[in-house]
Structure formats: C-alpha cells, structure tokens
Enzyme design. Sequence first.
Site, PDB file in Angstrom:
ATOM      1  N   GLY A  81       0.764  -1.218  -0.184  1.00 31.50           N
ATOM      2  CA  GLY A  81      -0.164  -0.176  -0.208  1.00 31.50           C
ATOM      3  C   GLY A  81       0.705   1.524  -0.059  1.00 31.50           C
ATOM      4  CB  CYS A 321       4.823   5.972  25.981  1.00 31.51           C
ATOM      5  SG  CYS A 321       2.983   5.935  26.313  1.00 31.51           S
TER       6      CYS A 321
END
Lengths: 376, 74
Positions: A81, A321
């Site tokens: 893609g 994070c």
Amino acid sequence: MGGRYVAGVRNASGYLDAASSEPLHPAARETLAAALDRGYADPRRLHGPGRDARLLLDNARAVVAECLGVRADEVTFTSSGTDAVHRGLLGLRLGLPHGADTPVSHSAVEHSSVLHAARWTGVEPVVAQVDRLGRVAPSGFAGSTGGVAALQHANHEVGTVQPLADLEVGVPLFVDACASMGRLPLPDRWDVVAGSAHKWGGPAGVGVLVVRKGALWVNPFPGDDRVDERSAGFENVPAALAAAAALRAVVTDRAETNARQHALVDRIRAAAAEIPDVEVVGDPVDRLPHLVTFSCLYVDGEAIVTELDRRGYGVASGSACTASTLAPSHVLEAMGVLTHGNVRVSLTRETTAADVDGFLAVLPDVVREIRSRVGL
Amino acid sequence: MTGAELELDCRGMLCPLPVIELGKRYAEVPVGGLVAVLADDVAARTDIPAWCRMRGQEYVGEEPTGRYVVRRLS
C-alpha cells in the site's frame, strides 16, 4: 473462553487490530494455495507457464477493477500500500507541467506514507487543518493553485470519512483509500487512488494503484520492463490473485458486515464513554464501520496496550510511548484530542458480539487499575 | 510571562506524567487561580489543553515555549 487469544493461536477472537492488518480471508487462502502452483512463471514470457501466469494476473486485475468499479487498465499491483501511495502521489505530481517544482497539499491527518512522500519531494508541503473530528473542511484545499492535493478517503486512526464529494479542489487529486478499500465503495472524486490488500484480508505485499484514464501520471521512480509500466519488479501473481479473491468476498458481504460492525462499534463507543475521563474521538456516524478510537486520561498508552494484551485483547495505540518515534500520533495532535492513554479498537470480519462484550467487561478495570498505580 | 500560584516543574517527564501531576495538584490553588506546568515532552502541547477541556478547566496558553498555564475553574 470468549474474546481471548493465546499466543500462537490462529484467527484469535481477541485480536482487535484489523486496521493494522486483517487476518487472511479464507477465499484468499484457497486462491493463494492454488495459484502458487500455477502462477510461478514470468507473465511476460510466451511459453505455456508464462501465458498461464499472465492469465492469472490479468484475471486478478479484472476482478479488482470490477470490485472497485474502475477499468481494468486503470489498475496496477504494487509491492505494498505504501508503494502504491508513493507511486500514485508522486507520479501524479510529476505529470504536471513543472511538476518537480510543485508542492503537495495534504490534510494534517494523512497516513505517514503520504507525509513522507510529500516531504521527499523537497518542496515544502501545504497542510490543510482538520476539525475536532479529524475532518478537513470542503474548502480546505480551495487555496491550492499548483501541485497536487492528497486526501484520504477515511482516516486510518479515528475512522472519520473525508468530504471528498464536496471538496473544492482545482488541482489533480490523490486519494489514499488504504483504510477503506473493500469496506466502502470508492468515492467519485479522484485522479489516482491507492489501496492495500492486507487491510481487507488479502495477503501482505500487495498494493493497488488506480490511475484514472486520462490522468497525467509519470513514473517518479526508475522504470522497469514489466507487464505494467506503472510498476516495477517481478509480479507476485499468486498474491495478487489472492488479494482479488479476498476483495471480491469482502465486497460481496460488505452490506451485512458493515451493518454488524457499525453496531458493535456503537456499543464500544457508548461503553468507553461511560468510563470516567475517557474521550471517544472521530465521527460517531460518518466513519469506517469497524474502527473506534478513545483516549483515557492519566493512563499510559503502553501500559493499557500491555494490560489488554495480558488479558487476551490486541489493540493499537497512537500514544507517544507506543511509537518508535516517541512522538504522539500526528492525527490525534491535529484533532486537538488527548494523545495519551490512546486505544484504537478495530474489528475483524469475525469479531463477534461476545468478543466485544468480553473486551468491554475488562476495559473499565484495566483503566482503573492503571490509574490507581499513579494514585488517581 | 503570566504569574501563577503554583508552578509544576515536569521537565524530563514523559507523557502522561505532566498531566498526571497537573491532575493531582491543580486543586492546591483556589478557584480562579493559575497553575503553570513546565514540560518538555511534546505531547504536553496537545494533552494539557485537552485535559482542560475534559476536566472543565480553562487553558490560558503556552508562554514562553514549554510553560503551559491553566486557570482552575472548579
């Protein structure tokens, strides 16, 4: 036990990350197995096995074209893609007069493949801002007078569908449909479209590039002497055919699948919003059927992904994070919504109401437990 | 630079720690009072205004860079 997975178990019912990759569709598996034995030869060769491979490749192209409602000669298979996005966007730009000097205008919530391609040109991109739902205004590209515009069909992180039908745009338009292809019909407005097979249940390593007949597209990369001048490298014929088979199956079933998934996502949206200090984001109605994102105040994104995984649920997160870059999701940032404690849930075609109920049964406790670690 | 009754030095803390610190301590100022959060984590720029919206407090602004000022409304 419903809604749980165990490492190594296939088609895990607790896997709620279809937007990252949908498990291989049975139709793709069957086709792939058969095509591996038949489609090995070079489709450019004139011998029997070569003609056989060519037949399969042309068949794959015809099926994808039919499913998308486009012409077969508008369809190219790429190696991913991302490759389709890069080729599609950069080639449309290069087709313009003085294309190499022109900027890409894109929304602030495009997939990173679009952002990387736009920056790679070396010409400063023009960014169209979005509202709190992640939607660009129909006039968002009205000021673009040169270059090309890039707007996704639907957002890959929050599901919001973009207003392509009403878009005011006077330059060639590239549409990233990687998140929506197969799930929603293609929009009408585009010059070039990109899609990704593993997001609809085809194999990874197959992208779909659609270049509208008459669009001025020039290969931005070194050419190759393959079947299709818009692509490069030896065609993965079995995978292309398997991708086409999965697409046909998904498109055939989508009215039923979408209605079911839309209702299940409504249930998740309502239940998540019931948890104190949780914000559900993205458009509640005009959205991808299978995807929902919410953010939990005071919760560490890595902690919630890890705790849900421990309980057998696999979800994605746009929190800093959890990212390799340690930067929060640019999509959430552009929307101005909470970036920490972020969870993206996306249903596979096999996710059941029981799976969703199981997930919703553990979610409030997980959030409460993580908050209690920091005394909140 | 806007003065504040309470200044929280959250430099060096990663998200969501600056917002957790704000959530725990903003009530130390009276209603109408200002809290400043010093943070160098990039997520603070989005998350502190979002906290204000979700918790019904007022986001005053960022000044100078990395110092986020919030007014306690309730």
